[in-house]
Design an enzyme around this catalytic site. Structure first.
Site, PDB file in Angstrom:
ATOM      1  N   LYS A 183       0.850  -1.200   0.000  1.00 61.21           N
ATOM      2  CA  LYS A 183       0.000   0.000   0.000  1.00 61.21           C
ATOM      3  C   LYS A 183       0.879   1.242   0.000  1.00 61.21           C
ATOM      4  O   LYS A 183       1.548   1.542   0.989  1.00 61.21           O
ATOM      5  CB  LYS A 183      -0.900   0.056   1.241  1.00 61.21           C
ATOM      6  CG  LYS A 183      -1.950   1.166   1.106  1.00 61.21           C
ATOM      7  CD  LYS A 183      -2.594   1.565   2.410  1.00 61.21           C
ATOM      8  CE  LYS A 183      -1.875   2.683   3.127  1.00 61.21           C
ATOM      9  NZ  LYS A 183      -1.767   3.947   2.384  1.00 61.21           N
ATOM     10  N   GLU A 258       9.432   1.759  10.742  1.00 62.76           N
ATOM     11  CA  GLU A 258      10.454   2.787  10.482  1.00 62.76           C
ATOM     12  C   GLU A 258       9.743   4.122  10.625  1.00 62.76           C
ATOM     13  O   GLU A 258       8.961   4.507   9.748  1.00 62.76           O
ATOM     14  CB  GLU A 258      11.004   2.635   9.061  1.00 62.76           C
ATOM     15  CG  GLU A 258      11.784   1.364   8.829  1.00 62.76           C
ATOM     16  CD  GLU A 258      13.131   1.357   9.522  1.00 62.76           C
ATOM     17  OE1 GLU A 258      13.632   2.439   9.878  1.00 62.76           O
ATOM     18  OE2 GLU A 258      13.675   0.264   9.715  1.00 62.76           O
ATOM     19  N   CYS A 295      13.221  11.368   7.187  1.00 64.54           N
ATOM     20  CA  CYS A 295      13.103  10.882   8.568  1.00 64.54           C
ATOM     21  C   CYS A 295      14.409  11.081   9.331  1.00 64.54           C
ATOM     22  O   CYS A 295      14.395  11.411  10.508  1.00 64.54           O
ATOM     23  CB  CYS A 295      12.710   9.421   8.566  1.00 64.54           C
ATOM     24  SG  CYS A 295      13.825   8.400   7.586  1.00 64.54           S
ATOM     25  N   GLU A 395       8.853  16.280  15.504  1.00 66.54           N
ATOM     26  CA  GLU A 395       9.333  16.167  14.126  1.00 66.54           C
ATOM     27  C   GLU A 395       8.560  17.174  13.269  1.00 66.54           C
ATOM     28  O   GLU A 395       7.332  17.191  13.275  1.00 66.54           O
ATOM     29  CB  GLU A 395       9.093  14.751  13.612  1.00 66.54           C
ATOM     30  CG  GLU A 395       9.647  14.542  12.221  1.00 66.54           C
ATOM     31  CD  GLU A 395       9.348  13.157  11.676  1.00 66.54           C
ATOM     32  OE1 GLU A 395       8.201  12.721  11.764  1.00 66.54           O
ATOM     33  OE2 GLU A 395      10.285  12.540  11.143  1.00 66.54           O
TER      34      GLU A 395
HETATM   35  P1  NAD Z   1       2.051   8.684   7.668  1.00 64.87           P
HETATM   36  O1  NAD Z   1       2.246   7.961   8.957  1.00 64.87           O
HETATM   37  O2  NAD Z   1       1.010   9.705   7.581  1.00 64.87           O
HETATM   38  O3  NAD Z   1       1.711   7.631   6.511  1.00 64.87           O
HETATM   39  C1  NAD Z   1       2.589   6.557   6.208  1.00 64.87           C
HETATM   40  C2  NAD Z   1       1.773   5.425   5.659  1.00 64.87           C
HETATM   41  O4  NAD Z   1       0.985   4.868   6.713  1.00 64.87           O
HETATM   42  C3  NAD Z   1       0.800   5.842   4.561  1.00 64.87           C
HETATM   43  O5  NAD Z   1       0.769   4.862   3.561  1.00 64.87           O
HETATM   44  C4  NAD Z   1      -0.516   5.918   5.315  1.00 64.87           C
HETATM   45  O6  NAD Z   1      -1.638   5.718   4.490  1.00 64.87           O
HETATM   46  C5  NAD Z   1      -0.355   4.774   6.303  1.00 64.87           C
HETATM   47  N1  NAD Z   1      -1.213   4.847   7.469  1.00 64.87           N
HETATM   48  C6  NAD Z   1      -1.689   5.955   8.092  1.00 64.87           C
HETATM   49  N2  NAD Z   1      -2.495   5.590   9.124  1.00 64.87           N
HETATM   50  C7  NAD Z   1      -2.501   4.231   9.157  1.00 64.87           C
HETATM   51  C8  NAD Z   1      -3.160   3.275   9.984  1.00 64.87           C
HETATM   52  N3  NAD Z   1      -3.975   3.629  10.968  1.00 64.87           N
HETATM   53  N4  NAD Z   1      -2.927   1.965   9.740  1.00 64.87           N
HETATM   54  C9  NAD Z   1      -2.093   1.581   8.743  1.00 64.87           C
HETATM   55  N5  NAD Z   1      -1.480   2.447   7.908  1.00 64.87           N
HETATM   56  C10 NAD Z   1      -1.672   3.760   8.115  1.00 64.87           C
HETATM   57  O7  NAD Z   1       3.484   9.211   7.264  1.00 64.87           O
HETATM   58  P2  NAD Z   1       3.839  10.121   6.006  1.00 64.87           P
HETATM   59  O8  NAD Z   1       3.323  11.474   6.313  1.00 64.87           O
HETATM   60  O9  NAD Z   1       3.452   9.424   4.760  1.00 64.87           O
HETATM   61  O10 NAD Z   1       5.432  10.105   6.059  1.00 64.87           O
HETATM   62  C11 NAD Z   1       6.153  10.926   6.901  1.00 64.87           C
HETATM   63  C12 NAD Z   1       6.562  10.169   8.146  1.00 64.87           C
HETATM   64  O11 NAD Z   1       7.268   9.000   7.767  1.00 64.87           O
HETATM   65  C13 NAD Z   1       7.517  10.984   8.991  1.00 64.87           C
HETATM   66  O12 NAD Z   1       7.178  10.819  10.348  1.00 64.87           O
HETATM   67  C14 NAD Z   1       8.863  10.343   8.693  1.00 64.87           C
HETATM   68  O13 NAD Z   1       9.823  10.504   9.689  1.00 64.87           O
HETATM   69  C15 NAD Z   1       8.479   8.920   8.502  1.00 64.87           C
HETATM   70  N6  NAD Z   1       9.506   8.225   7.718  1.00 64.87           N
HETATM   71  C16 NAD Z   1      10.330   7.355   8.362  1.00 64.87           C
HETATM   72  C17 NAD Z   1      11.348   6.711   7.661  1.00 64.87           C
HETATM   73  C18 NAD Z   1      12.261   5.743   8.346  1.00 64.87           C
HETATM   74  O14 NAD Z   1      12.908   4.970   7.649  1.00 64.87           O
HETATM   75  N7  NAD Z   1      12.346   5.738   9.668  1.00 64.87           N
HETATM   76  C19 NAD Z   1      11.515   6.966   6.301  1.00 64.87           C
HETATM   77  C20 NAD Z   1      10.661   7.868   5.672  1.00 64.87           C
HETATM   78  C21 NAD Z   1       9.650   8.492   6.401  1.00 64.87           C
END
Ligand code: NAD
Length: 490
Positions: A183, A258, A295, A395
């Protein structure tokens, strides 16, 4: 299957995607609704993808489960060869992917080509290599310990590096013998369609890879809770990680998380003035790449109290000169953020910094000059920041840097570790051995000494609320394997 018929160049083509990919076929989603995707530069709709439905997840998991036994039994060399073909297929579409992801995320185009697309191709090749080199069996006295694929994996990706964060999961999982339901983020789902087309063309057996786009609380939640999904791997915010863990708990499935970060970059007091200036400049790159939508961005710069004035001088010049604008202009350093909602959140955090009394050195909450559309934010530096302020604790995920003075090494380590996160960090010193000692005291999954490059064979992941588990290389590969002891008669 791209139903977009936009005329003109790749730069303004529409990508209307209305199908999900299940069991090797493009099929209608159970949801008639679509999510619109916005071009970060023009603020116009650039395409759409299905909103997805839990029923799609059921069908995709069924297909993945049906494909699992045969795929798990396929020799690793054959699986790896297919991954290598997938890498070639992505590389062949690099131009198209670069334009698409630049529009989705706002990352300046040349960086996008190298990091987002080139990185993704490289990750897939490394996954194949790691799978072939892995030692799957180990003798422990009269027992043979064997590694087997975990099963069906749910892979949930974020929007900031949409393709390379997705392939980091699916290529490793498939190379390990797992089958996948993927997804992408609803903010940037379109590049995952190119990935799916590539996987469709290389002759992957039906059901090994399935794509169900959609929003987190429905599709992501259904994947995390599904009794036939053995592992869910999410890259995203800590809030989403909590939700995934909660949903996964009812079926005791493995989770890989992550999550977010608020990483500290410590410049030690033994650097010469020139080396210090260089470390500050390089620190800016590591904070503001991809507009700070990283991130592992080093968003808290910790400098000795005695060097604060010099750090301010360098930051004013370097950040003040940063070219903000169209990410398709090769001279641009900071492009727009990925969405209006995210831009508003970042601007809100800049305002929070002002409300909390942080001193603004460069930037601010106003729209940058010279741009009248696009989700732009001014590259911003706050100085003399107290680590308890919201801008130092939360963040922000945008081009915002906190400059924080410290007294001595112990104080610097204390400030670095005074965070709910534990993803990354940096240490700069004239003495690498001294930097290494400080790095060992930082409670994060990675620390970069003197600006060292990242290593995609070494593990990547977080302590504390930055996550669970690791990605990359042998350690990342192991996450997709179960461990079995065969106790043999001696
Ligand atoms: P987000 O948490 O809003 O979304 C990430 C994914 O999770 C999306 O596909 C979203 O649809 C899904 N999601 C949201 N709610 C969910 C739920 N209840 N159940 C299952 N899936 C769900 O994050 P974002 O805004 O897309 O990305 C930014 C975040 O990602 C930042 O916090 C960043 O630090 C983190 N990030 C971490 C890494 C790492 O490797 N640690 C890498 C890239 C981004």
């Amino acid at each position: 299957m791209d139903e977009g018929h936009g005329a003109g160049s790749e730069r303004d083509r529409r990508h209307d995607r209305r199908h999900v990919y299940i069991g090797g076929r493009w099929v209608e989603s159970a949801s008639a609704r679509v999510v619109e995707v916005y071009d970060s530069v023009t603020e116009e709709v650039m395409g759409c993808a299905p909103e997805g439905h839990p029923t799609d997840v059921d069908h995709a998991v069924e297909a993945a489960r049906a494909a699992f036994d045969e795929w798990a039994a396929t020799p690793v060399g054959e699986r790896a060869a297919l991954m290598a073909k997938a890498a070639d297929g992505l590389a062949a579409r690099a131009d198209e992917l670069t334009t698409l992801i630049t529009r989705e995320t706002g990352m300046p185009v040349e960086g996008c080509r190298v990091v987002q697309v080139g990185g993704a191709v490289h990750f897939v090749r490394v996954a194949a290599e790691v799978a072939v080199d892995f030692a799957y069996e180990e003798r422990i006295k009269h027992s043979l310990v064997v590694r087997e694929p975990v099963g069906v994996v749910g892979a949930i990706a974020p929007w900031n590096f949409p393709l390379n964060q997705m392939v980091k999961k699916v290529a490793y999982a498939m190379a390990a013998g797992c089958t996948v339901v993927a997804k992408p983020s609803e903010v940037a789902p379109l590049d995952a369609y190119v990935l799916t087309e590539v996987l469709d063309e290389i002759g992957l057996p039906p059901g090994v890879f399935n794509l169900v786009p959609g929003i987190g609380p429905t599709v992501g939640q259904a994947m995390s809770a599904h009794p036939d999904v053995d592992m869910v791997s999410l890259t995203g915010s800590t809030a989403s990680g909590t939700k995934v863990m909660q949903s996964a708990a009812t079926t005791i499935k493995r989770v890989g998380l992550e999550l977010g970060g608020k990483s500290a970059n410590i410049l030690l007091d033994d650097l010469s003035d020139d080396a210090f200036r260089d470390a500050v400049s390089q620190g800016v790159q590591r904070a503001f790449m991809n507009g700070g939508q990283i991130c592992a961005a080093l968003t808290r710069m910790l400098v000795p109290q005695s060097r604060l004035d010099l750090a301010e001088e360098v930051l004013s010049a370097v950040v003040g000169d940063m070219r903000v604008g169209d990410p398709f202009d090769p001279a641009t350093v900071v492009g727009p953020l990925a969405s209006a909602a995210h831009r508003d959140r970042v601007v809100g955090m800049i305002r929070a910094g002002l409300e909390d009394g942080a001193a603004l050195l460069v930037g601010g909450p106003d729209r940058p000059e010279g741009v009248d559309r696009g989700y732009y934010v001014r590259p911003t530096v706050f100085t003399r920041v107290d680590n308890s302020m919201r801008i130092a604790q939360e963040e922000i995920f945008g081009p915002v840097l906190c400059l924080i003075p410290y007294r001595d090494d112990a104080d610097a380590v204390r400030i670095a570790n005074d965070s709910q996160y534990g993803l990354s960090g940096g240490v700069w010193s004239a003495d690498v051995a001294r930097a290494e000692l400080v790095a060992r005291r930082i409670r994060t999954g990675a620390v970069y000494v003197n600006g060292a490059a990242t290593n995609v064979y070494a593990p990547f992941g977080g302590y504390k609320r930055s996550g669970i588990g690791r990605e990359y290389g042998r350690f990342g590969f192991e996450e997709y394997l179960q461990i079995k002891s065969l106790h043999l008669p001696s």
